[in-house]
Design a protein around this motif. Structure first.
Motif, PDB file in Angstrom:
ATOM      1  N   GLU A 168       1.831  40.893  40.149  1.00  0.00           N
ATOM      2  CA  GLU A 168       0.530  41.243  40.438  1.00  0.00           C
ATOM      3  C   GLU A 168      -0.349  40.272  40.523  1.00  0.00           C
ATOM      4  O   GLU A 168      -0.409  39.368  39.469  1.00  0.00           O
ATOM      5  N   HIS A 178       0.061  38.466  36.566  1.00  0.00           N
ATOM      6  CA  HIS A 178       1.045  38.525  35.770  1.00  0.00           C
ATOM      7  C   HIS A 178       2.423  38.974  36.296  1.00  0.00           C
ATOM      8  O   HIS A 178       2.269  39.482  37.631  1.00  0.00           O
ATOM      9  N   GLU A 213       5.091  41.764  36.531  1.00  0.00           N
ATOM     10  CA  GLU A 213       4.971  43.155  36.501  1.00  0.00           C
ATOM     11  C   GLU A 213       6.408  43.837  35.545  1.00  0.00           C
ATOM     12  O   GLU A 213       6.899  42.886  35.294  1.00  0.00           O
ATOM     13  N   GLU A 220       0.374  44.390  44.289  1.00  0.00           N
ATOM     14  CA  GLU A 220       1.796  43.990  43.499  1.00  0.00           C
ATOM     15  C   GLU A 220       2.578  43.746  44.933  1.00  0.00           C
ATOM     16  O   GLU A 220       2.652  44.072  45.860  1.00  0.00           O
TER      17      GLU A 220
HETATM   18 MG    MG Z   1       0.031  46.583  38.022  1.00  0.00          MG
END
Ligand code: MG
Ligand code: ADP
Ligand code: MG
Ligand code: MG
Ligand code: MG
Length: 446
Positions: A196, A187, A189, A134
Motif C-alpha cells: 500500500e 508499507h 500489506e 493497494e
Molecule cells: Mg491497507
C-alpha cells in the motif's frame, strides 16, 4: 497562450522533452495515450489534438466520432523512467471535447467529475480526497506472462530481509515523487506480495488524476524489473484482496474543514453526518462504480478486512465507513472502505460526491454508529440494527445502479447507459464461463 501553457512550453525546452503523452481515461477506467512529438506541443495546447473517439471503449458510435483532446497544462509532468531510444517524455492529462459541438464530451469521466465538483462549488465546498491504493506484485513466467507467484514472503509492516519488495517500493515512491506526488506512508500489506502506498489528500480532480497516474507508475516501475504489478481486487483466493480506502472531507473556500466539530464524540459536524447519510443511502449503487468487476465481489466478503455491511463506526474496521481519529480539525474526515483500485477514479469520486451532497441537501440522517464487530452479528441482530448488505455480485450492483437516480444523475445519461451495458455483458460472460472450481467440484462427482 496562458501563463500555465507558456510554463509547459518552457519546461519542454528546459528538460529537453522530445515526446508528449496525452493521457485520458475511458469509461471503464483504462488509461489511454496519444503520443505526439514535442514540436506539436503549442498546437496541442492552443487547438487541441483531434482523434477518432470510436476506437475508445464506451465513447461514441462511428458516425459521431470526432473528438478533441485538450491538455490541462496544470497536469504537466516529466516521466521519470525512460526508454533510451525514445528520449525524454512528459505527459499531460486531457479533457475530451466533442469536436462537433465544441462542448466537453459527456462520455469523458473527467468531465463527469468536473460536473460533480461544480455542484459542490455552487454550495461553497471543495471536496478533498485521500486514497489508499493497494496492489500485488507478481513474478512473470518464462514466457513473460504474469503469474500469481508473489515476489516475496513478507508480512504486514515487515521490513526485514524477507521484504525483497522494499527496493521496488522505494523506487516506485521515488518515481511518484518525481512526478509531484507527496507520499505519506507506504508499507507491506497483510498478504505476501501486497503493498500500500498512501499519498496526501488533494482536491477531487487532482486526486483522480493522481490515482490514474499512480497505477501507470506502479505498473511501469514493476515492469522495468520484470515483475507484474496488478490492481486486480482479489487475485488470490482466501488472501486479503486489494482495496482503495477513500478518505473524504469538504472544505470551504477559506480552507475550513466543515466536517469538523470538536464537541462531537467522533469529531464530526452535523453536515458531515448528513454527507455520511447520503453515502450510506446510495452505497449499493456506488458499489457498481467503486467495485466494477466480477472479481471485486470476491474481495467484499467477511473475514478479510473488507466491508460487507452498510454501517459506520468510529474505530471498527469491519464497517463500510470508518471515522478515523483526527488529531486536528483539518484531519476530520470519513473513510469509505469499499472502493477497490480497479474503479475508474473519476467516476468513483463523482458518485461519492453527489451521494454525499444529496445527503446534505436532503438532510439524510445517518443511522447510529455500530460499536461491535459486525462480522459476528447474526441475521437477527443485523435486522435489529437495520443493517443492510452491499451487493453480493456485479449483477446485483448494476441492479442497484439502475434503481438509483441520484447516482445515475452523477454519471449522466451517456455514461450510465454505456456503463450498465458493458457491465451487464461482463457479468453475463462470467455466468456463462465454466470455472476450475466447478470442474474440481463436479466433474468426477457426477
Ligand atoms: Mg491497507
Ligand atoms: P488508515 O488509518 O486507514 O490506514 P491513513 O492514515 O493511511 O489511514 O490514510 C490517510 C489518508 O487520509 C491519506 O491519504 C491522507 O492524506 C488522507 N487525509 C487526511 N486528512 C484528510 C482530509 N481532511 N480529507 C481527506 N483526506 C484526508
Ligand atoms: Mg493506510
Ligand atoms: Mg491542481
Ligand atoms: Mg484505511
Amino acid at each position: 497562450l496562458t501563463e500555465a501553457e507558456q510554463a509547459v512550453l518552457d519546461r519542454i525546452e528546459q528538460e529537453n522533452i522530445q515526446f508528449l503523452r496525452l493521457q485520458f481515461t475511458d469509461i471503464l477506467g483504462t488509461v489511454k495515450h496519444v503520443s505526439i512529438p514535442a514540436s506539436q506541443a503549442e498546437k496541442a495546447l492552443t487547438e487541441g489534438i483531434y482523434f477518432d473517439g470510436s476506437s475508445i471503449e464506451g465513447f461514441v458510435r462511428i458516425q459521431e466520432s470526432d473528438m478533441r483532446l485538450e491538455p490541462d497544462p496544470d497536469t504537466f509532468a516529466v516521466i521519470p523512467w525512460r526508454d533510451e531510444k525514445s528520449g525524454e517524455a512528459a505527459r499531460l492529462i486531457c479533457d475530451v471535447i466533442d469536436a462537433t459541438t465544441g462542448e466537453p464530451f459527456v462520455g469523458d469521466p473527467r468531465t463527469v467529475l468536473k460536473r460533480a465538483i461544480a455542484r459542490a462549488e455552487d454550495m461553497g465546498y471543495t471536496l478533498n480526497v485521500g486514497p489508499e491504493p493497494e496492489f500485488f506484485v507478481f513474478e512473470k513466467d518464462e514466457n513473460g506472462r504474469a503469474t500469481t507467484t508473489t515476489h516475496d514472503a513478507g508480512g504486514y509492516f515487515d521490513l526485514g530481509p524477507k521484504d525483497l519488495a522494499s527496493d521496488l517500493r522505494r523506487e516506485i515512491i521515488f518515481n511518484l515523487e518525481e512526478m509531484g506526488f507527496e507520499t505519506e506512508a507506504s508499507h507491506h500489506e497483510v498478504a505476501a506480495g501486497q503493498h500500500e502506498i498512501d499519498f496526501k489528500y488533494d482536491d477531487a480532480l487532482t486526486t483522480a488524476d493522481n490515482i490514474a497516474t499512480f497505477r501507470s507508475v506502479v505498473r511501469a516501475t514493476a515492469e522495468l524489473h520484470d515483475y507484474h504489478a496488478t490492481f486486480m481486487p482479489k487475485p488470490i483466493a482466501k488472501v486479503n484482496g486489494s482495496g482503495m480506502h477513500t478518505h473524504l472531507s469538504l472544505f470551504t473556500e477559506d480552507g475550513e474543514n466543515i466536517f469538523h466539530d470538536g464537541d462531537d464524540e467522533f469529531g464530526l459536524s452535523e453536515r458531515a453526518k448528513h454527507f455520511l447519510g447520503g453515502i450510506l443511502e446510495h452505497a449499493p449503487a456506488i458499489t457498481a462504480i467503486a467495485n466494477p468487476t466480477v472479481n471485486s465481489y470476491k474481495r467484499l466478503v467477511p473475514g478479510y478486512e473488507a466491508p460487507v455491511y452498510i454501517a459506520w463506526s468510529g474505530v471498527n474496521r469491519t464497517a463500510l465507513v470508518r471515522i478515523p481519529a483526527a488529531r486536528h480539525p483539518a484531519a476530520s474526515r470519513i473513510e469509505l472502505r469499499s472502493p477497490d483500485p480497479a474503479a475508474n477514479p473519476y467516476l468513483a469520486i463523482a458518485v461519492m460526491l453527489h451521494a454525499g451532497l444529496d445527503g446534505m441537501e436532503k438532510e439524510i440522517e445517518a443511522p447510529d454508529p455500530v460499536r461491535e464487530n459486525i462480522y459476528k452479528f447474526d441475521e437477527e441482530k443485523r435486522e435489529e440494527y437495520g443493517i443492510e448488505t452491499l451487493p453480493e455480485n456485479l449483477g446485483q450492483a448494476v441492479d442497484a445502479l439502475e434503481e438509483d437516480e441520484v447516482v445515475q444523475e452523477a454519471l449522466g445519461e451517456h455514461v450510465t447507459e454505456k456503463f450498465i451495458e458493458a457491465k451487464r455483458q461482463e457479468f453475463q460472460e462470467y455466468n456463462l464461463a465454466v470455472s476450475e472450481w466447478e470442474l474440481d467440484r463436479y466433474l468426477e462427482k457426477f
